[in-house]
Scaffold this motif. Structure first.
Motif, PDB file in Angstrom:
ATOM      1  N   TYR A  28      49.861  69.101  76.563  1.00 26.66           N
ATOM      2  CA  TYR A  28      51.208  68.546  76.734  1.00 26.66           C
ATOM      3  C   TYR A  28      51.209  67.280  77.595  1.00 26.66           C
ATOM      4  O   TYR A  28      50.433  67.160  78.537  1.00 26.66           O
ATOM      5  N   TYR A  29      52.124  66.370  77.235  1.00 24.85           N
ATOM      6  CA  TYR A  29      52.521  65.283  78.127  1.00 24.85           C
ATOM      7  C   TYR A  29      53.960  65.586  78.502  1.00 24.85           C
ATOM      8  O   TYR A  29      54.839  65.553  77.626  1.00 24.85           O
ATOM      9  N   GLY A  30      54.232  65.918  79.745  1.00 24.19           N
ATOM     10  CA  GLY A  30      55.557  66.424  80.083  1.00 24.19           C
ATOM     11  C   GLY A  30      55.816  67.646  79.227  1.00 24.19           C
ATOM     12  O   GLY A  30      54.986  68.550  79.149  1.00 24.19           O
TER      13      GLY A  30
ATOM     14  N   ARG B 229      44.564  59.558  61.776  1.00 24.53           N
ATOM     15  CA  ARG B 229      45.410  58.369  61.969  1.00 24.53           C
ATOM     16  C   ARG B 229      45.755  58.188  63.443  1.00 24.53           C
ATOM     17  O   ARG B 229      45.515  59.072  64.257  1.00 24.53           O
ATOM     18  N   ASN B 230      46.395  57.039  63.730  1.00 25.53           N
ATOM     19  CA  ASN B 230      46.839  56.792  65.106  1.00 25.53           C
ATOM     20  C   ASN B 230      47.860  57.838  65.527  1.00 25.53           C
ATOM     21  O   ASN B 230      48.702  58.246  64.724  1.00 25.53           O
ATOM     22  N   GLY B 231      47.758  58.252  66.772  1.00 25.39           N
ATOM     23  CA  GLY B 231      48.764  59.153  67.336  1.00 25.39           C
ATOM     24  C   GLY B 231      48.641  60.602  66.903  1.00 25.39           C
ATOM     25  O   GLY B 231      49.556  61.400  67.109  1.00 25.39           O
ATOM     26  N   THR B 232      47.497  60.981  66.335  1.00 27.75           N
ATOM     27  CA  THR B 232      47.360  62.368  65.848  1.00 27.75           C
ATOM     28  C   THR B 232      46.761  63.299  66.901  1.00 27.75           C
ATOM     29  O   THR B 232      46.645  64.495  66.656  1.00 27.75           O
ATOM     30  N   GLY B 233      46.323  62.728  68.047  1.00 24.39           N
ATOM     31  CA  GLY B 233      45.854  63.597  69.130  1.00 24.39           C
ATOM     32  C   GLY B 233      44.368  63.499  69.432  1.00 24.39           C
ATOM     33  O   GLY B 233      43.849  64.310  70.198  1.00 24.39           O
ATOM     34  N   LYS B 234      43.697  62.473  68.910  1.00 19.11           N
ATOM     35  CA  LYS B 234      42.240  62.366  69.115  1.00 19.11           C
ATOM     36  C   LYS B 234      41.926  62.128  70.599  1.00 19.11           C
ATOM     37  O   LYS B 234      41.081  62.812  71.188  1.00 19.11           O
ATOM     38  N   THR B 235      42.602  61.131  71.166  1.00 17.57           N
ATOM     39  CA  THR B 235      42.394  60.858  72.595  1.00 17.57           C
ATOM     40  C   THR B 235      42.832  62.056  73.426  1.00 17.57           C
ATOM     41  O   THR B 235      42.160  62.437  74.394  1.00 17.57           O
ATOM     42  N   THR B 236      43.932  62.660  73.041  1.00 13.58           N
ATOM     43  CA  THR B 236      44.434  63.828  73.784  1.00 13.58           C
ATOM     44  C   THR B 236      43.404  64.957  73.769  1.00 13.58           C
ATOM     45  O   THR B 236      43.236  65.661  74.765  1.00 13.58           O
ATOM     46  N   LEU B 237      42.695  65.111  72.656  1.00 17.13           N
ATOM     47  CA  LEU B 237      41.677  66.167  72.593  1.00 17.13           C
ATOM     48  C   LEU B 237      40.598  65.918  73.648  1.00 17.13           C
ATOM     49  O   LEU B 237      40.228  66.831  74.397  1.00 17.13           O
TER      50      LEU B 237
HETATM   51  N1  LIG Z   1      50.581  59.555  78.371  1.00 16.17           N
HETATM   52  C1  LIG Z   1      51.344  60.015  77.374  1.00 16.17           C
HETATM   53  N2  LIG Z   1      52.607  60.428  77.570  1.00 16.17           N
HETATM   54  C2  LIG Z   1      53.373  60.911  76.561  1.00 16.17           C
HETATM   55  N3  LIG Z   1      52.954  61.018  75.291  1.00 16.17           N
HETATM   56  C3  LIG Z   1      51.704  60.617  75.020  1.00 16.17           C
HETATM   57  C4  LIG Z   1      50.826  60.098  76.038  1.00 16.17           C
HETATM   58  N4  LIG Z   1      49.634  59.783  75.459  1.00 16.17           N
HETATM   59  C5  LIG Z   1      49.775  60.090  74.152  1.00 16.17           C
HETATM   60  N5  LIG Z   1      50.991  60.589  73.886  1.00 16.17           N
HETATM   61  C6  LIG Z   1      51.494  61.067  72.572  1.00 16.17           C
HETATM   62  O1  LIG Z   1      50.635  62.115  72.135  1.00 16.17           O
HETATM   63  C7  LIG Z   1      50.365  61.988  70.747  1.00 16.17           C
HETATM   64  C8  LIG Z   1      48.854  61.904  70.519  1.00 16.17           C
HETATM   65  O2  LIG Z   1      48.364  60.682  71.075  1.00 16.17           O
HETATM   66  P1  LIG Z   1      46.821  60.313  71.165  1.00 16.17           P
HETATM   67  O3  LIG Z   1      46.693  59.094  72.008  1.00 16.17           O
HETATM   68  O4  LIG Z   1      46.062  61.515  71.553  1.00 16.17           O
HETATM   69  O5  LIG Z   1      46.503  59.986  69.658  1.00 16.17           O
HETATM   70  P2  LIG Z   1      45.235  59.282  69.010  1.00 16.17           P
HETATM   71  O6  LIG Z   1      44.981  60.024  67.763  1.00 16.17           O
HETATM   72  O7  LIG Z   1      44.152  59.158  69.996  1.00 16.17           O
HETATM   73  O8  LIG Z   1      45.788  57.857  68.653  1.00 16.17           O
HETATM   74  P3  LIG Z   1      45.083  56.389  68.690  1.00 16.17           P
HETATM   75  O9  LIG Z   1      44.208  56.339  67.501  1.00 16.17           O
HETATM   76  O10 LIG Z   1      46.252  55.491  68.609  1.00 16.17           O
HETATM   77  O11 LIG Z   1      44.336  56.286  69.993  1.00 16.17           O
HETATM   78  C9  LIG Z   1      51.122  60.782  70.264  1.00 16.17           C
HETATM   79  O12 LIG Z   1      52.328  61.231  69.714  1.00 16.17           O
HETATM   80  C10 LIG Z   1      51.360  59.980  71.522  1.00 16.17           C
HETATM   81  O13 LIG Z   1      52.530  59.243  71.421  1.00 16.17           O
END
Ligand SMILES: Nc1ncnc2c1ncn2[C@@H]1O[C@H](COP(=O)(O)OP(=O)(O)OP(=O)(O)O)[C@@H](O)[C@H]1O
Length: 231
Positions: free
Chosen positions: A10-12, A35-43
Motif C-alpha cells: 500500500y501507498y497510504g 505496462r507502466n504503473g502495474t506495480g513492478k517498482t512496488t514489488l
Molecule cells: N509513492 C507513491 N504514492 C502513491 N502511489 C504510488 C506511489 N508509487 C507508485 N504508486 C502507484 O502504485 C501503482 C504501481 O506503481 P509502480 O511504480 O509500482 O508501477 P511500475 O509498474 O513500476 O511502473 P513504471 O513502469 O512506470 O515504473 C501505480 O498506480 C502508481 O501510481
C-alpha cells in the motif's frame, strides 16, 4: 530461494500490489515485466520494506523477512538498485559505493574487488563526484554500491532506462556476470523483452498489482507480450 507469498502493498490507503505469489529460484535471473504503473517498482520496494504498509510473506532461504525493517533485509542479503539509481551527486564514487557496505554482515567497509573487475572506469576514478558521471556510469555505480553489501539477491529496477544504446550492451553483460560469476539471484524489472528473453530463466508479468502470467522464460511468447504490454 526467495519465496513471495500473497504480497499486498500500500501507498497510504491505495493498494498497489494485490496478492503476488512468486518463487524466485536461487542463482537465476527472474524477469518482471508489465505496462507502466502495474506495480513492478512496488514489488521491489515491498521486498525491501520501502512501501507504506504491506502484508504477506517474504521468505529468503526459509527465513521470513516480512516483519523486518529495511536495514535487516539488506543485512539478510538483499540489495536494491532503484530506478533512477539514487546516486548522491556530491559524494565521491568511493563514498557512494561504501554506502552499500554498511549493510555487510561481516562489518567490512571496503570497495569489493569485483567492482574493479566489472567497472574499471569507476575503480580508476574513485575520487570523482558521482554527479559528474554519465547515466550509464551512474548505473554502474548503483550496481557497485549494491555489490558492496555482498548480497545474495539483487533487485534491479529498469537498469537500462535512460541509458545510451551503446552502453546498454555493457550493462546487460554486467547483469549476466552477476549471475554467472557471482552466482547472484537477480530480480530484473525490464521493459526490453529481447534482453529478458536472453537473460532470464523465469518471468512474471504484472497487471494492476497482480501476476497475470508467469513461468519459464520460454513461455514469454509474443502473444503474452502483445496481450499485457502493448498500449
Ligand atoms: N509513492 C507513491 N504514492 C502513491 N502511489 C504510488 C506511489 N508509487 C507508485 N504508486 C502507484 O502504485 C501503482 C504501481 O506503481 P509502480 O511504480 O509500482 O508501477 P511500475 O509498474 O513500476 O511502473 P513504471 O513502469 O512506470 O515504473 C501505480 O498506480 C502508481 O501510481
Amino acid at each position: 530461494m526467495l519465496k513471495l507469498i500473497d504480497l499486498q502493498s500500500y501507498y497510504g490507503r491505495s493498494r498497489a500490489l494485490n496478492g503476488v505469489t512468486l518463487t524466485v529460484p536461487k542463482g537465476e535471473i527472474t524477469g518482471i515485466a508489465g505496462r507502466n504503473g502495474t506495480g513492478k517498482t512496488t514489488l521491489l520496494k515491498t521486498i525491501m520494506g520501502l512501501t507504506d504498509a504491506s502484508a504477506g510473506q517474504i521468505l529468503l532461504e526459509g527465513q521470513d523477512l516480512s516483519a523486518r525493517p529495511t536495514h535487516e533485509r539488506a543485512a539478510a542479503g538483499i540489495a536494491y538498485v532503484p530506478q533512477g539509481r539514487g546516486i548522491i551527486p556530491d559524494f565521491t564514487i568511493r563514498e557512494n559505493i561504501l554506502m552499500g557496505a554498511f549493510a555487510r554482515r561481516d562489518g567490512k567497509r571496503q570497495v569489493p574487488e569485483i567492482v574493479a573487475e566489472l567497472f574499471p572506469y569507476l575503480a580508476a576514478n574513485m575520487a570523482r563526484p558521482g554527479g559528474v558521471l554519465s547515466g550509464g556510469q551512474q548505473q554502474q555505480l548503483a550496481i557497485a554500491r549494491a555489490l558492496a553489501a555482498a548480497p545474495d539477491v539483487i533487485l534491479l529496477d529498469e537498469p537500462n532506462e535512460g541509458i545510451q544504446p551503446s552502453i546498454v550492451e555493457e550493462i546487460e553483460a554486467v547483469i549476466l556476470r552477476l549471475k554467472e560469476e557471482l552466482g547472484l539471484t537477480v530480480i530484473l524489472v525490464e521493459q526490453n523483452i529481447g534482453f529478458l528473453r536472453r537473460a532470464a530463466s523465469n518471468f512474471a508479468m504484472l497487471e494492476k498489482g497482480r501476476i497475470v502470467e508467469s513461468g519459464p522464460i520460454a513461455a514469454l511468447s509474443d502473444a503474452v507480450v502483445e496481450r499485457h504490454m502493448t498500449i
